[in-house]
Design a protein around this motif. Sequence first.
Motif, PDB file in Angstrom:
ATOM      1  N   UNK A   1      50.870  45.065  49.908  1.00  0.00           N
ATOM      2  CA  UNK A   1      51.258  43.647  49.863  1.00  0.00           C
ATOM      3  C   UNK A   1      50.097  42.674  49.979  1.00  0.00           C
ATOM      4  N   UNK A   2      49.025  43.120  50.619  1.00  0.00           N
ATOM      5  CA  UNK A   2      47.895  42.227  50.894  1.00  0.00           C
ATOM      6  C   UNK A   2      46.680  42.606  50.044  1.00  0.00           C
ATOM      7  N   UNK A   3      46.934  43.451  49.061  1.00  0.00           N
ATOM      8  CA  UNK A   3      45.836  44.028  48.286  1.00  0.00           C
ATOM      9  C   UNK A   3      45.441  43.113  47.122  1.00  0.00           C
ATOM     10  N   UNK A   4      44.154  42.891  46.991  1.00  0.00           N
ATOM     11  CA  UNK A   4      43.653  41.974  45.965  1.00  0.00           C
ATOM     12  C   UNK A   4      43.832  42.565  44.566  1.00  0.00           C
ATOM     13  N   UNK A   5      44.048  41.697  43.565  1.00  0.00           N
ATOM     14  CA  UNK A   5      44.307  42.197  42.203  1.00  0.00           C
ATOM     15  C   UNK A   5      43.171  43.038  41.631  1.00  0.00           C
ATOM     16  N   UNK A   6      41.916  42.724  41.998  1.00  0.00           N
ATOM     17  CA  UNK A   6      40.815  43.519  41.433  1.00  0.00           C
ATOM     18  C   UNK A   6      40.860  44.948  41.968  1.00  0.00           C
ATOM     19  N   UNK A   7      41.324  45.111  43.216  1.00  0.00           N
ATOM     20  CA  UNK A   7      41.439  46.453  43.785  1.00  0.00           C
ATOM     21  C   UNK A   7      42.582  47.197  43.097  1.00  0.00           C
ATOM     22  N   UNK A   8      43.709  46.498  42.912  1.00  0.00           N
ATOM     23  CA  UNK A   8      44.855  47.103  42.225  1.00  0.00           C
ATOM     24  C   UNK A   8      44.476  47.533  40.810  1.00  0.00           C
ATOM     25  N   UNK A   9      43.554  46.793  40.209  1.00  0.00           N
ATOM     26  CA  UNK A   9      43.158  47.122  38.838  1.00  0.00           C
ATOM     27  C   UNK A   9      42.004  48.099  38.781  1.00  0.00           C
ATOM     28  N   UNK A  10      41.659  48.671  39.929  1.00  0.00           N
ATOM     29  CA  UNK A  10      40.701  49.774  39.903  1.00  0.00           C
ATOM     30  C   UNK A  10      39.243  49.381  40.007  1.00  0.00           C
ATOM     31  N   UNK A  11      38.964  48.127  40.372  1.00  0.00           N
ATOM     32  CA  UNK A  11      37.555  47.743  40.547  1.00  0.00           C
ATOM     33  C   UNK A  11      36.946  48.601  41.647  1.00  0.00           C
ATOM     34  N   UNK A  12      35.740  49.069  41.433  1.00  0.00           N
ATOM     35  CA  UNK A  12      35.104  49.889  42.465  1.00  0.00           C
ATOM     36  C   UNK A  12      34.003  49.117  43.175  1.00  0.00           C
ATOM     37  N   UNK A  13      33.574  48.002  42.591  1.00  0.00           N
ATOM     38  CA  UNK A  13      32.586  47.167  43.265  1.00  0.00           C
ATOM     39  C   UNK A  13      33.310  45.917  43.697  1.00  0.00           C
TER      40      UNK A  13
END
Length: 310
Positions: free
Chosen positions: A184-196
């Motif tokens: 629920x608190x996860x940023x969209x870039x993390x959800x989209x697999x950003x590793x940096x």
Amino acid sequence: MENVQKSAMDAFEKLEKVGEGTYGKVYRARDKATGKIVALKKTRLHEDDEGVPPTTLREVSLLRMLSRDPHVVRLIDVKQGLSKEGKTVLYLVFEYMDTDLKKFIRSFRQTGEFLPPQVVKSLMFQLCKGVAFCHGHGVLHRDLKPHNLLMDPKTLQLKIADLGLARAFTVPIKKYTHEILTLWYRAPEVLMGATHYSTGVDMWSVACIFAELVTKQALFPGDSELQQLLHIFRLLGTPNEELWPGVSKLPNWHEYPQWNPKKVSSMVPNLDENGLDLLTKMLAYEPAKRISAKKAMEHPYFDGLEKDLL
């Protein structure tokens, strides 16, 4: 080693298990020497480690340093012991706090009242201050959520906990596994697999917590990574290269259903204009464009707050 295990555990009387952290069990305990109630976090180390690895020691000294800040839960002591199987265990001794933001919000849901705007403001300022302190020392939390924000219901003092996952980020930022955050608190870039990723991941979580303090409901309550993204897109619009340069290069990028952005006030109707402005700045798609915790503290939303007392 037997006596180390004994002395570590003899020093405390376990009262009850209060939680299960990502890295081990957490107990409420009494320090026999002082009678003080503490939170005891038992962390097991990796199977192949002989003794305590230097990375863990670095983390512990980092936690010690961070816990000088009044808005970070204080690490009082660290004790080393052995498990029944003869593996090294560390006991992290933290100050104990009675409640957390999740329980606090729930108590308002039960009474049907909203949190008073001044209380929301004070809690948000303390959160930004604690996050700014961590970021200023090169530490990302990466798992900020109401459950990890401990508080004293009498004084309304808020403290960030569960910094056990923090890795000091050095430049260039190392690759992270992105399996840790609560959805629920996860940023969209993390959800989209950003590793940096960088401080923006925490500011996104801060935004979600802000909205939840105001409405008593999670802003984006997704139950899978895809659902989570769709919740975000429904409010902020489906991102594209114009809205968020580089988005289509992220590993989990797909063609998504197209939504137009809505006003943030449609989801958080009972927040004043300054609050909505700050919340919107925290919810910028482009991580580098999200307002920093330090800048957020200077936002007009916090005018009129007795900041020196917080």
